[in-house]
Scaffold this motif. Structure first.
Motif, mmCIF file in Angstrom:
data_model
loop_
_atom_site.group_PDB
_atom_site.id
_atom_site.type_symbol
_atom_site.label_atom_id
_atom_site.label_comp_id
_atom_site.label_asym_id
_atom_site.label_seq_id
_atom_site.Cartn_x
_atom_site.Cartn_y
_atom_site.Cartn_z
ATOM 1 N N VAL A 60 30.528 -0.046 -0.023
ATOM 2 C CA VAL A 60 29.628 -0.948 -0.756
ATOM 3 C C VAL A 60 28.313 -1.136 0.000
ATOM 4 O O VAL A 60 27.270 -0.646 -0.398
ATOM 5 N N PRO A 81 37.326 -8.319 -6.678
ATOM 6 C CA PRO A 81 36.670 -9.549 -7.152
ATOM 7 C C PRO A 81 37.611 -10.737 -7.340
ATOM 8 O O PRO A 81 37.249 -11.874 -7.032
ATOM 9 N N GLY A 104 35.277 -13.688 -7.758
ATOM 10 C CA GLY A 104 34.147 -12.781 -7.963
ATOM 11 C C GLY A 104 33.754 -12.608 -9.412
ATOM 12 O O GLY A 104 32.566 -12.613 -9.750
ATOM 13 N N ILE A 108 26.306 -5.014 -7.334
ATOM 14 C CA ILE A 108 27.731 -4.873 -6.957
ATOM 15 C C ILE A 108 28.688 -5.083 -8.118
ATOM 16 O O ILE A 108 29.895 -4.903 -7.958
ATOM 17 N N ARG A 109 28.162 -5.437 -9.295
ATOM 18 C CA ARG A 109 29.035 -5.857 -10.393
ATOM 19 C C ARG A 109 30.107 -4.838 -10.741
ATOM 20 O O ARG A 109 31.262 -5.176 -11.007
ATOM 21 N N LYS A 144 31.303 -2.483 -8.803
ATOM 22 C CA LYS A 144 32.032 -1.989 -7.640
ATOM 23 C C LYS A 144 33.481 -2.484 -7.673
ATOM 24 O O LYS A 144 33.754 -3.606 -8.115
ATOM 25 N N TYR A 168 33.923 -6.308 -3.647
ATOM 26 C CA TYR A 168 32.691 -7.039 -3.385
ATOM 27 C C TYR A 168 32.607 -7.358 -1.889
ATOM 28 O O TYR A 168 33.602 -7.771 -1.284
ATOM 29 N N LEU A 227 28.396 -14.070 -0.256
ATOM 30 C CA LEU A 227 28.766 -12.920 -1.072
ATOM 31 C C LEU A 227 27.500 -12.094 -1.247
ATOM 32 O O LEU A 227 26.759 -12.255 -2.222
#
Length: 592
Positions: free
Chosen positions: A116, A177, A193, A213-214, A216, A219, A232
């Motif tokens: 990430v 998340p 998340g 990052i949505r 991914k 997170y 975050l």
């Protein structure tokens, strides 16, 4: 250029002088920045929302100053005032000290983060005292960096925390998340998340960062030793460790996808605001442990060494300065210069502080000498040689060809040099051999995947978008195409081509053929028998873009330089063109 709002009263207090607007504008120009406006909060608010809504804003004077995009050290009032004081000779550049505590606080990076945001850099400012202006500037600097070098948090994200509310050591992890949960900044509800993404989806400020990052699977998230969430990244900090005017010890963490920029951002923050520490310009380091076992202590505030030539500086700037004068001028720009050898007055050792991340080469040092000396003070000189400009031969030839096309009733078009892979190959009935087209490594859309090596796809797309125009359509382009070529250092080369397309209810092969003959006549290139040199001839082609039996290659000095013919129906269908077309494309460089 980024614009920084600076409180006039505080600035004048720091500089020890009250400037008129014109005086300060001149000072900014001499230093290499620009005063955009002399205004106030109330005046700016009035322009944006009207006089009634702006009545509550302060009338305190504000300078709006434009800063060069690479001068990250000037993105806040503290940086500007300190740099101007050094420039004016009021103070010497500060010496930044990285302390040596008995035990370093540790940040451990978990392996999952490598998918990430793989990098992290941290530091601590101890015994800080913020007033309201300093606190607001501290927050504002983070926003300026996020929008500048951090590229809207895609490369680097900054988190600042009240260290007294946390307990080290810290960990930087990446979790699914649903497995992470904490109270985001200035909220009372714990969220995971997915809930955070939904909660901030329509947020005016944070909503634009969610996409980073949505999608991914994990997170990134930072914890202290008691599993209290710090932040975050790159979305939001946790509410537990938020800083305030009463914060005394500030923990700064920068996570990112680019290690160099992550370090620059951290260095910029700590060097700028370490002036508010009880022991000025002192920073406590943090030990960062990477998944492979590598241990880095950051920040690295060591000076970078560059070599500069006194002779080259004088020749480039156009002055005749002594070595001591150049050293003094560099000192005004926060650069510490000295001689490597007292017997050699040409070689300078220039030490660049961590605040000047914009200095990358000797040419940057030369520019600083010119700024400190004053561009208006550089003597005007006449050139040593008197020359007359002439057109670049290839451009002159291209203009001649353009003129002939225009005189023949053709209209010039200028499509984009990037196109999709299919348009460059499949639509043209060609096969990609992997050795021809330059491909983009990370194209933003499917429309821009390769650099074209033919002008025809762009012209066909133009015709397809102009089907409502009256027939016939006669368009041409004289421009560059690009080919892979390992014989060049850059592994690619440009080639200047000319192309023309004629479309009507009939194909008009004779029009394109006649246009080829007309261009050749203009270039004084005679038609010769097949196989002869000294001119051009045509020969049956196998080019799949054109219809079999109605296509030909163009030879010049027994080498193929292009082709023309009636465009194949499958090509027309793929480009959504409803009428028959004839096309021509020829490399013009052999005619130079």
């Amino acid at each position: 250029m980024p614009t920084v709002n600076v409180d006039k009263e505080n600035l004048f207090k720091e500089l020890g002088k009250v400037y008129t607007t014109e005086e300060f504008r001149d000072l900014c120009f001499e230093f290499g920045i620009e005063l955009e406006d002399d205004t106030s909060e109330k005046e700016m608010a009035t322009k944006e929302m009207g006089a009634e809504k702006a009545s509550e804003f302060s009338e305190r004077g504000i300078y709006r100053i434009d800063i060069p995009a690479n001068r990250y050290d000037l993105l806040c009032p503290e940086g500007i005032s300190q740099a101007l004081k050094i420039y004016l000779g009021q103070i010497k550049p500060p010496k930044y000290v990285v302390t040596k505590p008995e035990k370093l606080i540790r940040m451990t990076i978990k392996p999952e983060t490598q998918q990430v945001r793989p990098y992290c850099a941290c530091a601590i400012l101890r015994n800080v005292t913020f007033d309201q202006f300093a606190y607001e500037n501290f927050i504002e600097l983070q926003d300026k960096l996020h929008n500048n070098i951090c590229r809207r948090r895609t490369l680097v994200a900054i988190g600042t925390h009240d260290l007294d509310t946390l307990k080290g050591p810290f960990t930087y992890e990446a979790l699914p998340p649903k497995e992470l949960k904490f109270k985001p900044l200035n909220t009372d509800k714990e969220m995971n998340g997915e809930e955070i993404m939904s909660f901030y989806e329509n947020h005016r400020k944070l909503g634009k960062y969610l996409h980073i990052i949505r999608d991914k699977p994990r997170y990134p998230i930072l914890y202290d030793s008691e599993r209290t969430v710090l932040s975050l990244p790159p979305i939001i900090n946790g509410d537990h460790s938020k800083i305030s005017l009463n914060t005394k010890n500030v923990f700064i963490e920068c996570t990112g996808t680019d290690l160099t920029k992550t370090n620059i951002v951290l260095n910029t923050i700590v060097t700028t605001f370490s002036m508010y520490c009880k022991e000025k310009f002192t920073i406590e380091p943090v030990e960062v442990v990477y998944p492979d076992g590598t241990v880095r202590v950051c920040p690295d505030l060591s000076n970078k060494e560059f070599e500069a030539s006194v002779k080259l500086i004088n020749e480039t700037v156009g002055v005749n300065l002594k070595t001591e004068e150049i050293i003094n001028y560099l000192a005004k720009m926060s650069l510490d210069a000295s001689l490597y050898d007292k017997n050699n007055t040409d070689r300078l050792k220039v030490m660049v502080p961590p605040t000047r991340s914009d200095v990358l080469h000797q040419c940057d040092i030369i520019e600083d000498v010119a700024i400190a000396y004053g561009y208006n003070n550089i003597p005007k000189t006449k050139p040593h040689t008197n020359t007359i400009g002439v057109p670049f031969p290839l451009n002159k030839l291209s203009d001649m060809i353009r003129k002939e096309f225009a005189l023949s009733g053709f209209t010039e078009v200028l499509p984009l040099i990037l196109c999709s892979h299919d348009e460059n190959f499949a639509f043209m009935n060609r096969v990609d051999d992997g050795k021809t087209a330059v491909k983009l490594a990370n194209p933003k859309t499917a429309e821009y995947q390769v650099v074209r090596n033919s002008l025809l796809p762009g012209i066909f797309k133009t015709i397809a978008q102009n089907k409502k125009m009256a027939l016939p359509l006669k368009v041409f382009e004289v421009s560059d195409v690009v080919f892979k070529d390992d014989t060049y250092e850059r592994k690619a080369r440009n080639q200047r081509n000319m192309a023309a397309v004629y479309t009507n209810k009939t194909a008009g092969f004779e029009v394109i053929h006649g246009m080829l003959d007309r261009i050749m006549a203009m270039l004084s290139v005679n038609r010769v028998a097949v196989g002869e040199e000294g001119g051009y001839y045509i020969k049956e082609s196998e080019n799949p873009t054109f219809f079999p039996g109605r296509r030909a290659d163009v030879y010049f000095n027994n080498k193929v330089i292009g082709s023309f013919g009636i465009v194949h129906p499958t090509t027309l269908e793929k480009f959504d063109i409803n009428y028959p077309c004839s096309a021509l494309e020829v490399n013009v460089e052999p005619f130079l």
